[in-house]
Scaffold this motif. Structure first.
Motif, PDB file in Angstrom:
ATOM      1  N   ALA A  30       0.816  -1.205   0.000  1.00 19.02           N
ATOM      2  CA  ALA A  30       0.000   0.000   0.000  1.00 19.02           C
ATOM      3  C   ALA A  30       0.856   1.264   0.000  1.00 19.02           C
ATOM      4  O   ALA A  30       0.354   2.341  -0.259  1.00 19.02           O
ATOM      5  CB  ALA A  30      -0.922  -0.006   1.211  1.00 19.02           C
ATOM      6  N   ARG A  32       2.561   3.080  -1.876  1.00 18.19           N
ATOM      7  CA  ARG A  32       2.873   3.487  -3.241  1.00 18.19           C
ATOM      8  C   ARG A  32       3.161   4.976  -3.261  1.00 18.19           C
ATOM      9  O   ARG A  32       2.687   5.739  -2.443  1.00 18.19           O
ATOM     10  CB  ARG A  32       1.703   3.181  -4.173  1.00 18.19           C
ATOM     11  N   CYS A  33       3.891   5.382  -4.260  1.00 19.64           N
ATOM     12  CA  CYS A  33       4.223   6.785  -4.442  1.00 19.64           C
ATOM     13  C   CYS A  33       2.975   7.545  -4.889  1.00 19.64           C
ATOM     14  O   CYS A  33       2.339   7.183  -5.873  1.00 19.64           O
ATOM     15  CB  CYS A  33       5.322   6.897  -5.495  1.00 19.64           C
ATOM     16  N   THR A  34       2.606   8.579  -4.147  1.00 14.42           N
ATOM     17  CA  THR A  34       1.441   9.390  -4.488  1.00 14.42           C
ATOM     18  C   THR A  34       1.903  10.790  -4.863  1.00 14.42           C
ATOM     19  O   THR A  34       2.983  11.226  -4.450  1.00 14.42           O
ATOM     20  CB  THR A  34       0.471   9.474  -3.301  1.00 14.42           C
ATOM     21  N   PRO A  35       1.098  11.512  -5.609  1.00 13.84           N
ATOM     22  CA  PRO A  35       1.463  12.902  -5.936  1.00 13.84           C
ATOM     23  C   PRO A  35       1.656  13.754  -4.690  1.00 13.84           C
ATOM     24  O   PRO A  35       2.539  14.610  -4.643  1.00 13.84           O
ATOM     25  CB  PRO A  35       0.275  13.392  -6.771  1.00 13.84           C
ATOM     26  N   GLN A  36       0.841  13.524  -3.657  1.00 15.07           N
ATOM     27  CA  GLN A  36       0.985  14.307  -2.429  1.00 15.07           C
ATOM     28  C   GLN A  36       2.317  14.013  -1.740  1.00 15.07           C
ATOM     29  O   GLN A  36       2.943  14.910  -1.177  1.00 15.07           O
ATOM     30  CB  GLN A  36      -0.177  14.014  -1.470  1.00 15.07           C
ATOM     31  N   ALA A  37       2.776  12.788  -1.796  1.00 15.80           N
ATOM     32  CA  ALA A  37       4.068  12.443  -1.209  1.00 15.80           C
ATOM     33  C   ALA A  37       5.197  13.175  -1.930  1.00 15.80           C
ATOM     34  O   ALA A  37       6.134  13.673  -1.293  1.00 15.80           O
ATOM     35  CB  ALA A  37       4.297  10.937  -1.262  1.00 15.80           C
ATOM     36  N   ASN A  40       5.138  16.793  -0.858  1.00 15.68           N
ATOM     37  CA  ASN A  40       5.679  16.937   0.505  1.00 15.68           C
ATOM     38  C   ASN A  40       7.203  16.879   0.508  1.00 15.68           C
ATOM     39  O   ASN A  40       7.850  17.657   1.208  1.00 15.68           O
ATOM     40  CB  ASN A  40       5.106  15.869   1.425  1.00 15.68           C
ATOM     41  N   ALA A  69       8.636   7.225   0.900  1.00 13.12           N
ATOM     42  CA  ALA A  69       7.289   7.325   0.331  1.00 13.12           C
ATOM     43  C   ALA A  69       7.046   6.251  -0.729  1.00 13.12           C
ATOM     44  O   ALA A  69       5.945   6.132  -1.246  1.00 13.12           O
ATOM     45  CB  ALA A  69       7.071   8.711  -0.258  1.00 13.12           C
ATOM     46  N   CYS A  71       8.671   6.125  -3.659  1.00 13.70           N
ATOM     47  CA  CYS A  71       8.849   6.713  -4.986  1.00 13.70           C
ATOM     48  C   CYS A  71      10.217   6.357  -5.553  1.00 13.70           C
ATOM     49  O   CYS A  71      11.187   6.199  -4.814  1.00 13.70           O
ATOM     50  CB  CYS A  71       8.721   8.233  -4.917  1.00 13.70           C
TER      51      CYS A  71
END
Length: 74
Positions: A30, A32-37, A40, A69, A71
């Motif tokens: 779970a 996973r690299c998110t745009p919000q990460a 940040n 994160a 990524c």
């Protein structure tokens, strides 16, 4: 009260262990690299540079943040 045979206790222990480890493995995927990460981590790097931090240390902090994160390195 009757005690359950050793085989059924072993089976119950196996089933509990299976579902516990399955739950742990799904939480690992779970992350996973998110745009919000990414935002940040970039914000952290920018704040480090604005505070006068050494560029190499700010970059290293950014890369550590991205790795935590989940990524890939840019």
């Amino acid at each position: 009260m009757t005690r359950s045979p050793p085989r059924s206790r072993t089976l119950l222990l196996f089933v509990c262990t299976f579902f516990f480890t399955a739950g742990l493995s799904t939480t690992a995927f779970a992350a996973r690299c998110t745009p919000q990460a990414i935002v940040n981590c970039e914000r952290m790097q920018r704040n480090c540079e604005l505070a006068g931090g050494p560029p190499a240390a700010c970059e290293r902090g950014y890369l550590i943040c991205m790795a935590r994160a989940g990524c890939d390195d840019p």
